[in-house]
Design a protein around this motif. Sequence first.
Motif, PDB file in Angstrom:
ATOM      1  N   ASP A 227       2.038   1.980  -3.407  1.00 55.58           N
ATOM      2  CA  ASP A 227       0.883   2.697  -4.159  1.00 55.58           C
ATOM      3  C   ASP A 227       0.488   3.900  -3.635  1.00 55.58           C
ATOM      4  O   ASP A 227       0.334   5.019  -4.690  1.00 55.58           O
ATOM      5  N   LEU A 228       0.608   4.402  -2.534  1.00 56.48           N
ATOM      6  CA  LEU A 228       0.586   5.631  -2.055  1.00 56.48           C
ATOM      7  C   LEU A 228       1.571   6.707  -2.729  1.00 56.48           C
ATOM      8  O   LEU A 228       1.481   7.737  -3.038  1.00 56.48           O
TER       9      LEU A 228
ATOM     10  N   HIS B   8       0.846  -1.143   0.259  1.00 54.58           N
ATOM     11  CA  HIS B   8       0.064  -0.041  -0.046  1.00 54.58           C
ATOM     12  C   HIS B   8       0.777   1.217   0.079  1.00 54.58           C
ATOM     13  O   HIS B   8       0.443   2.208  -0.572  1.00 54.58           O
ATOM     14  N   LEU B   9       1.932   1.001   0.571  1.00 51.12           N
ATOM     15  CA  LEU B   9       2.773   2.576   0.732  1.00 51.12           C
ATOM     16  C   LEU B   9       3.514   2.728  -0.709  1.00 51.12           C
ATOM     17  O   LEU B   9       3.288   3.673  -1.151  1.00 51.12           O
TER      18      LEU B   9
END
Lengths: 202, 112
Positions: A188-189, A185-186
């Motif tokens: 992705d962020l 997710h990071l």
Amino acid sequence: MSLNMEIHRDDLASKTGMWLFLFTEMLLFGGLFVVYSVYRYRNAEAFHLAAHELNIFFGTANTIILLISSTTIAMSITAIQKKNKNFALVLLGITILLGLAFLANKYVEWGHHIKEQIYPGSAVLALRGQGDVLFYGLYFFMTGLHALHIIIGLVFIGFIVVFIIREKITFDNHVLLENSGLYWHLVDLIWIFLFPLFYLIT
Amino acid sequence: MDIPLSLVLFDNLIPAEIMENEKNHIIPYRTFLLVLAGLVLLTLTSVAVTKIYLGTFTVFIALFIAALKSSFVLRVFMHLKFENRMFTIMVIAVTLLIGVVIIITLLDYLFR
């Protein structure tokens, strides 16, 4: 059952450790965003023109690919919690495939630039002026570092898949899966910010 | 000496019922799919807005949408909404740190 048999586990500490690591990653990219803002402020016109040469379609497609892959890895935690091991594996498989698709897109994009003699250190690029050199230098470095994170994330998820198959990660012990999800997710962020800053300058 | 470090650090910050629920909290698939739909919509909005000329506002709108997307990812995908508040506080602190460094650096370049 002797008391010594009990394996000590602390999921909260494990997650805290992962978050602390993610903060160092945020600061790493944060530093690059500082460099980006200064260079863009000083070369607004050149950044504006150079950004037009990036393909918005590829950028948008890659953004959506990463968003879907983030969703599938998040859903795999739910699947594991519901003791649905096979569905979790399918979701992680989709995540890996989407990650590879992202890299394939990046390969095509970079290949296109390099074919047009646009890469750091290229003589053709140097002729176009300082602003373009800075824009493409940052573009290749930041998207390259991000792609490296995608590769590391894919390896990480690969290990998780093996752990799930070997029942090392189960419905009541899935903190490793959660941590790999946090990492993904990071990544992705970071892309959520890279995309508008490089592709969407008008 | 077998007290988990996290208990020492966070004990007073976590209400007992959250401690209980934390392990068993299952987020439904539907929630994730809805968030995904929202994120894709925001991405397309961001691309569409680029086509309209808004001058300097463009970068602020793009960053605002990116921040909005990030908050979705952080709160739902990264579970901050359901997790110990300590994580949220730390994420906000790191984000502020990066923001402040960027603002101070730009102030230097603007007024030098």
